[in-house]
Design a protein around this motif. Structure first.
Motif, PDB file in Angstrom:
ATOM      1  N   PRO A  65     -31.160  -6.565   7.779  1.00  0.00           N
ATOM      2  CA  PRO A  65     -31.001  -7.804   8.544  1.00  0.00           C
ATOM      3  C   PRO A  65     -29.848  -7.706   9.540  1.00  0.00           C
ATOM      4  N   ALA A  66     -30.055  -8.238  10.723  1.00  0.00           N
ATOM      5  CA  ALA A  66     -29.021  -8.247  11.758  1.00  0.00           C
ATOM      6  C   ALA A  66     -28.590  -9.685  12.043  1.00  0.00           C
ATOM      7  N   ASP A  67     -28.461 -10.468  10.970  1.00  0.00           N
ATOM      8  CA  ASP A  67     -28.056 -11.866  11.106  1.00  0.00           C
ATOM      9  C   ASP A  67     -27.174 -12.231   9.916  1.00  0.00           C
ATOM     10  N   ASP A  68     -27.067 -13.518   9.619  1.00  0.00           N
ATOM     11  CA  ASP A  68     -26.189 -13.964   8.539  1.00  0.00           C
ATOM     12  C   ASP A  68     -26.637 -13.493   7.161  1.00  0.00           C
ATOM     13  N   ASP A  69     -27.869 -12.986   7.034  1.00  0.00           N
ATOM     14  CA  ASP A  69     -28.334 -12.474   5.750  1.00  0.00           C
ATOM     15  C   ASP A  69     -27.746 -11.097   5.431  1.00  0.00           C
ATOM     16  N   ASN A  70     -27.173 -10.441   6.424  1.00  0.00           N
ATOM     17  CA  ASN A  70     -26.572  -9.136   6.177  1.00  0.00           C
ATOM     18  C   ASN A  70     -25.359  -9.303   5.264  1.00  0.00           C
ATOM     19  N   LEU A  71     -25.267  -8.455   4.245  1.00  0.00           N
ATOM     20  CA  LEU A  71     -24.195  -8.580   3.269  1.00  0.00           C
ATOM     21  C   LEU A  71     -22.820  -8.384   3.913  1.00  0.00           C
ATOM     22  N   ALA A  72     -22.757  -7.655   5.015  1.00  0.00           N
ATOM     23  CA  ALA A  72     -21.483  -7.475   5.695  1.00  0.00           C
ATOM     24  C   ALA A  72     -20.971  -8.794   6.260  1.00  0.00           C
ATOM     25  N   VAL A  73     -21.864  -9.592   6.831  1.00  0.00           N
ATOM     26  CA  VAL A  73     -21.458 -10.905   7.338  1.00  0.00           C
ATOM     27  C   VAL A  73     -21.018 -11.796   6.190  1.00  0.00           C
ATOM     28  N   ARG A  74     -21.754 -11.773   5.101  1.00  0.00           N
ATOM     29  CA  ARG A  74     -21.365 -12.564   3.937  1.00  0.00           C
ATOM     30  C   ARG A  74     -19.989 -12.137   3.428  1.00  0.00           C
ATOM     31  N   ALA A  75     -19.706 -10.843   3.506  1.00  0.00           N
ATOM     32  CA  ALA A  75     -18.391 -10.350   3.082  1.00  0.00           C
ATOM     33  C   ALA A  75     -17.297 -10.909   3.992  1.00  0.00           C
ATOM     34  N   GLY A  76     -17.555 -10.887   5.296  1.00  0.00           N
ATOM     35  CA  GLY A  76     -16.567 -11.422   6.224  1.00  0.00           C
ATOM     36  C   GLY A  76     -16.302 -12.896   6.002  1.00  0.00           C
ATOM     37  N   ARG A  77     -17.355 -13.649   5.800  1.00  0.00           N
ATOM     38  CA  ARG A  77     -17.199 -15.088   5.547  1.00  0.00           C
ATOM     39  C   ARG A  77     -16.449 -15.327   4.223  1.00  0.00           C
ATOM     40  N   ALA A  78     -16.749 -14.516   3.213  1.00  0.00           N
ATOM     41  CA  ALA A  78     -16.086 -14.689   1.918  1.00  0.00           C
ATOM     42  C   ALA A  78     -14.593 -14.381   2.019  1.00  0.00           C
ATOM     43  N   LEU A  79     -14.239 -13.359   2.799  1.00  0.00           N
ATOM     44  CA  LEU A  79     -12.834 -13.024   2.972  1.00  0.00           C
ATOM     45  C   LEU A  79     -12.090 -14.156   3.679  1.00  0.00           C
ATOM     46  N   LEU A  80     -12.688 -14.720   4.713  1.00  0.00           N
ATOM     47  CA  LEU A  80     -12.056 -15.834   5.417  1.00  0.00           C
ATOM     48  C   LEU A  80     -11.918 -17.055   4.511  1.00  0.00           C
ATOM     49  N   ALA A  81     -12.959 -17.328   3.713  1.00  0.00           N
ATOM     50  CA  ALA A  81     -12.891 -18.464   2.795  1.00  0.00           C
ATOM     51  C   ALA A  81     -11.749 -18.272   1.796  1.00  0.00           C
ATOM     52  N   HIS A  82     -11.552 -17.040   1.356  1.00  0.00           N
ATOM     53  CA  HIS A  82     -10.460 -16.747   0.412  1.00  0.00           C
ATOM     54  C   HIS A  82      -9.106 -17.108   1.025  1.00  0.00           C
ATOM     55  N   HIS A  83      -8.980 -16.893   2.331  1.00  0.00           N
ATOM     56  CA  HIS A  83      -7.709 -17.173   3.004  1.00  0.00           C
ATOM     57  C   HIS A  83      -7.675 -18.554   3.661  1.00  0.00           C
ATOM     58  N   GLY A  84      -8.796 -19.292   3.608  1.00  0.00           N
ATOM     59  CA  GLY A  84      -8.843 -20.600   4.234  1.00  0.00           C
ATOM     60  C   GLY A  84      -8.768 -20.552   5.737  1.00  0.00           C
ATOM     61  N   LEU A  85      -9.410 -19.527   6.337  1.00  0.00           N
ATOM     62  CA  LEU A  85      -9.354 -19.337   7.785  1.00  0.00           C
ATOM     63  C   LEU A  85     -10.710 -19.546   8.425  1.00  0.00           C
ATOM     64  N   GLU A  86     -10.698 -19.825   9.729  1.00  0.00           N
ATOM     65  CA  GLU A  86     -11.920 -19.950  10.526  1.00  0.00           C
ATOM     66  C   GLU A  86     -11.844 -18.942  11.661  1.00  0.00           C
ATOM     67  N   ARG A  87     -12.611 -17.840  11.533  1.00  0.00           N
ATOM     68  CA  ARG A  87     -12.660 -16.824  12.585  1.00  0.00           C
ATOM     69  C   ARG A  87     -14.067 -16.233  12.553  1.00  0.00           C
ATOM     70  N   ALA A  88     -14.311 -15.235  13.398  1.00  0.00           N
ATOM     71  CA  ALA A  88     -15.602 -14.548  13.408  1.00  0.00           C
ATOM     72  C   ALA A  88     -15.405 -13.146  13.968  1.00  0.00           C
ATOM     73  N   ALA A  89     -16.393 -12.291  13.754  1.00  0.00           N
ATOM     74  CA  ALA A  89     -16.292 -10.906  14.193  1.00  0.00           C
ATOM     75  C   ALA A  89     -17.663 -10.358  14.571  1.00  0.00           C
ATOM     76  N   ARG A  90     -17.636  -9.357  15.414  1.00  0.00           N
ATOM     77  CA  ARG A  90     -18.830  -8.551  15.683  1.00  0.00           C
ATOM     78  C   ARG A  90     -18.736  -7.311  14.799  1.00  0.00           C
ATOM     79  N   ILE A  91     -19.803  -7.041  14.058  1.00  0.00           N
ATOM     80  CA  ILE A  91     -19.814  -5.956  13.079  1.00  0.00           C
ATOM     81  C   ILE A  91     -20.841  -4.912  13.511  1.00  0.00           C
ATOM     82  N   GLU A  92     -20.373  -3.692  13.718  1.00  0.00           N
ATOM     83  CA  GLU A  92     -21.265  -2.578  14.064  1.00  0.00           C
ATOM     84  C   GLU A  92     -21.379  -1.662  12.850  1.00  0.00           C
ATOM     85  N   ILE A  93     -22.601  -1.447  12.396  1.00  0.00           N
ATOM     86  CA  ILE A  93     -22.846  -0.637  11.196  1.00  0.00           C
ATOM     87  C   ILE A  93     -23.617   0.613  11.597  1.00  0.00           C
ATOM     88  N   HIS A  94     -23.058   1.760  11.293  1.00  0.00           N
ATOM     89  CA  HIS A  94     -23.764   3.035  11.495  1.00  0.00           C
ATOM     90  C   HIS A  94     -24.071   3.608  10.121  1.00  0.00           C
TER      91      HIS A  94
END
Length: 302
Positions: A65-94
């Motif tokens: 998946p190349a959307d919010d279903d990708n586990l990498a995006v879920r990881a990023g959101r979980a890390l931000l939630a842990h810190h109580g932050l609101e940010r976003a990133a572009r993730i390139e996976i090879h």
């Protein structure tokens, strides 16, 4: 600014599975090992979440998946939630780890993303906190952070290092189609036919073999409780096991829930011989890899 993190594939030297629990999960007792097949994850600060996925020739990325279903995006959101932050990133996976191959490529991407975003945003998340966030994402994600050789308990997310004196070599025979982990577990439950299993345990002989670094002894202790149900679903994989025996592999077992078949070899030259033999028999996607290797780590380019 960007940060690139490399994370390894995992294999299970032993995968003991217990009966389905009231929580909807199976208790596991496993010994993980990280081997030298990798995914690289590069992250950039961005106004919104985005994922780009590419892969080596042996990796089919169309099903990633190349959307919010990708586990990498879920990881990023979980890390931000842990810190109580609101940010976003572009993730390139090879991807160099096979997709749906039983080698935890998605978990590797999640672990790499946690480390990469922590560095990109200078969050300085303590290791124990990273492991806690990883454990909520999936059973194999904490091990992808740790790497090496480790005991996995609970649902596999409770990891601790295991003494390992070996420099092991494996040959992985990839399949041209994946095998669903939930389907393999369902078949595992069907085969039990209501029988309740005792809590799974890792055999002491496996720990001894690892401590001695003895490939011959390790070959005698490899086991995977998901292998039989997976072969029920994919009986064609039995021919891969037969091929491994015919070219002199010390032992073969299914990687996780499959369909990748792993073959233990007696050093790098032997792994090269087994790879050549399997290729001569017509197997097209055959990779040799060492283990154990490090978990998720930042890649520095000179």
């Amino acid at each position: 600014m960007s940060v690139t993190v490399r994370a390894p594939a995992k294999i299970n030297l032993h995968l003991g599975v217990g009966s389905l629990g009231a929580d909807g999960f199976h208790p596991l007792a496993t010994v993980y090992q990280a081997i030298g097949l990798y995914d690289d994850v590069t992250v950039h600060d961005a106004p919104s979440w985005a994922v780009e996925v590419r892969g080596e020739r042996h990796v089919r990325v169309l099903d990633v998946p190349a959307d919010d279903d990708n586990l990498a995006v879920r990881a990023g959101r979980a890390l931000l939630a842990h810190h109580g932050l609101e940010r976003a990133a572009r993730i390139e996976i090879h991807k160099g780890i096979p997709v749906a191959g039983g080698m935890a490529g998605g978990s590797a991407d999640a672990a790499a993303t946690l480390v990469a975003l922590d560095r990109l945003w200078d969050l300085q998340t303590p290791d124990d906190d990273l492991l806690e966030v990883a454990g909520r994402l999936g059973s194999d994600v904490p091990f992808a952070l740790l790497g090496g050789t480790a005991l996995g308990e609970g649902h596999g997310e409770q990891v601790s290092a295991v003494d390992d004196a070996g420099a092991w070599w494996w040959v992985a025979v990839l399949s041209d189609r994946g095998l669903s982990t939930p389907e393999v577990y369902r078949r595992f439950d069907e085969r039990l036919d209501g029988l309740r299993l005792p809590a799974p345990e890792v055999p002491g002989a496996l720990r001894v073999a690892l401590g001695q670094g003895d490939p011959g002894r390790l070959a005698q202790t490899l086991a995977n409780d998901l292998q039989a149900p997976a072969l029920d679903l994919r009986p064609d994989l039995a021919a891969v096991f037969e091929a491994g025996a015919s070219v002199g592999a010390l032992a073969s077992l299914l990687s996780g829930s499959g369909p990748t078949v792993l073959m233990l070899c007696d050093g790098m030259p032997h792994a090269q011989e087994v790879t050549a033999g399997l290729t001569a028999l017509g197997h097209e996607s055959v990779l040799a890899a060492p283990g154990p290797v490090a978990g998720a780590h930042v890649v520095e380019y000179a």
